[in-house]
Design an enzyme around this catalytic site. Structure first.
Site, short mmCIF file in Angstrom:
data_model
loop_
_atom_site.label_atom_id
_atom_site.label_comp_id
_atom_site.label_asym_id
_atom_site.label_seq_id
_atom_site.Cartn_x
_atom_site.Cartn_y
_atom_site.Cartn_z
N ALA A 124 27.74 39.06 42.69
CA ALA A 124 28.28 39.89 41.61
C ALA A 124 28.95 41.13 42.19
CB ALA A 124 27.16 40.29 40.66
N ARG A 125 30.16 41.41 41.71
CA ARG A 125 30.92 42.59 42.09
C ARG A 125 31.14 42.68 43.60
NH1 ARG A 125 32.48 42.69 37.54
NH2 ARG A 125 32.26 44.39 36.05
N SER A 126 31.20 41.53 44.25
CA SER A 126 31.41 41.50 45.70
C SER A 126 32.88 41.67 46.06
CB SER A 126 30.90 40.18 46.27
OG SER A 126 31.61 39.08 45.72
N GLY A 127 33.77 41.46 45.08
CA GLY A 127 35.21 41.49 45.35
C GLY A 127 35.80 40.10 45.48
N ARG A 162 46.25 41.34 37.14
CA ARG A 162 47.09 40.20 37.50
C ARG A 162 48.57 40.52 37.34
NH1 ARG A 162 43.01 37.30 34.38
NH2 ARG A 162 44.44 37.00 32.63
N HIS A 167 40.37 42.13 34.44
CA HIS A 167 40.98 41.03 35.19
C HIS A 167 42.44 40.85 34.79
CE1 HIS A 167 37.66 38.75 37.33
NE2 HIS A 167 37.02 39.75 36.76
N ARG A 168 42.70 40.90 33.48
CA ARG A 168 44.07 40.67 33.00
C ARG A 168 45.02 41.75 33.49
NH1 ARG A 168 43.01 40.92 27.94
NH2 ARG A 168 42.55 38.70 27.66
N ASP A 204 38.94 30.85 37.87
CA ASP A 204 37.92 31.89 37.91
C ASP A 204 37.07 31.79 36.64
OD1 ASP A 204 36.41 34.07 38.54
OD2 ASP A 204 38.08 35.49 38.69
N GLU A 254 45.54 30.35 31.24
CA GLU A 254 45.01 29.25 30.45
C GLU A 254 43.51 29.47 30.31
OE1 GLU A 254 46.17 25.83 29.70
OE2 GLU A 254 48.24 25.97 30.39
#
Length: 402
Positions: free
Chosen positions: A233-236, A277, A273-274, A303, A284
């Site tokens: 988690a949250r590792s990148g 990008r 996340h959006r 993902d 999708e």
């Protein structure tokens, strides 16, 4: 056409004077970089940064044959140093072309940021494109669009991977184009990580003083067909996966988590996340991965597999002990095998993300332990079909395969 890179660094160079950061501390030997400046066939100097005469001499060249000096940086760019005997530096207006007595032709390329890009055509027909720091072409269509891919492109790959994506989308960069990263500053990762990251973008970096022949082939590892990025988690891990495709246009981002009504924390995660990008990527929201893997199309970024597994376990009732013992185990293994077979057969470029679990506290419930075990099996089976497998720990990517 020969090109000597008198410097390959950011305007402040690398290491930056007085900076204690890790990147600057590691910038010794070939990793130390002066501000980027290019000498073309000994006749054309692109960017006049401090110490050009010394840099040329160190590379085994002289500036006495330079007939034209052109500036690319914004007007408030780095300080200039004027060695005796050099012609006064100038700048070509956007869209205009300059013919040199040496036989070179230079066309100024408009950018989406301050500064000027230059397209240089040599007497032998070789073509290169040079962009200043933080610069990307403003337009690659119409009469100013390149008719053919460039032989060599030099740009700020680390900070502007979208510029490389635009060039690829327009056909200005092809599989045979040599892409050199320049303007490298202390924002770049130190050591081998820089070269690994550039290779993922189809680019490379060379030390100051390197001379390259425009049009000469240089091997850069292709982006592997299938890559699995693992991490906690949250590792990148998601950032690493996105980074591997950010220099390529038309990526399909496959979000297996979907939306969750009435969950603002989940909505904030999705928005993060959006926003990260590139705007050219298409999203999708689906867990139906097999048809996507079977179809032709641009690269897929999946993902993540852990959420796909959650959906698959929901579908077969695997959380219920009785259902699991009856036929849930068999149904889930069939779904997993179908996904793994699709990965094996796919012709698309795929970068998939998954959680690496099981290294900490043992789940308190049977269903929790079941999920942990099945995710471990899925990760192992998926990784077996991938040419490249990475484990991300504390933001650092460790290559497990490839």
């Amino acid at each position: 056409m020969e090109l000597t890179l008198l410097g390959t660094g950011a305007p402040d160079g690398l290491p930056r004077h007085g900076c204690p950061c890790a990147a600057c501390a590691a910038a010794t030997g070939d990793a130390a970089r002066a501000a980027t400046a290019l000498l073309v066939d000994g006749a054309l100097l692109l960017d006049l940064t401090p110490g050009p005469a010394f840099a040329a001499a160190r590379a085994g060249h002289s500036l006495t044959g330079v007939r034209q000096v052109l500036l690319s940086h914004p007007h408030d760019g780095p300080p200039l140093e004027y060695p005796a005997g050099l012609p006064a530096p100038g700048r070509v207006p956007d869209g205009r072309e300059l013919a040199l007595i040496s036989g070179h032709r230079v066309r100024a390329v408009a950018l989406d940021s301050p500064g000027t890009g230059y397209e240089v055509t040599g007497p032998d027909g070789g073509r290169l494109l040079y962009l200043p720091p933080d610069g990307a072409p403003a337009g690659l269509t119409g009469p100013t669009a390149p008719a053919l891919p460039y032989d060599l492109v030099l740009l700020d790959v680390v900070r502007r991977p979208d510029a490389l994506a635009r060039l690829r989308a327009a056909g200005a960069v092809s599989a045979t184009t040599d892409v050199l990263a320049v303007h490298l500053g202390h924002e770049v990762p130190p050591g081998p990580e820089l070269h690994r990251r550039l290779a993922a973008a189809g680019a490379r970096a060379v030390p100051d003083g390197t001379t390259v022949t425009v049009g000469e082939y240089h091997f850069v590892p292709d982006l592997p067909r299938r890559t699995l990025v693992l991490g906690g988690a949250r590792s990148g891990k998601s950032v690493e996966a996105e980074r591997r495709l950010e220099a390529f246009p038309e990526v399909v981002y496959v979000a297996t988590g979907g939306t969750r009504e009435g969950d603002p924390e989940w909505a904030a995660r999705v928005a993060l996340h959006r926003d990260r990008r590139p705007g050219s990527w298409r999203t999708e929201e689906t867990c139906d991965l097999v048809p996507l893997l079977a179809a032709e199309g641009p690269p897929l970024l999946i993902d993540c597999l852990s959420l796909w597994l959650t959906d698959a376990m929901d579908a077969v009732g695997a959380w219920d002990d009785a259902v699991w013992a009856a036929d849930g185990r068999t149904a889930l293994r069939e779904r997993t095998a179908e996904l793994v077979a699709a990965v094996r057969a796919t012709r698309r470029t795929v970068v998939a993300v998954s959680n690496e679990v099981g290294s900490g506290v043992v789940p308190a419930t049977a269903s929790g332990r079941r999920y942990r075990d099945e995710l471990g099996r899925l990760n192992a089976a998926f990784a077996a079909e991938c040419e490249h497998v990475l484990l991300v720990v504390a933001g650092q990517a460790l290559a497990l395969r490839g």
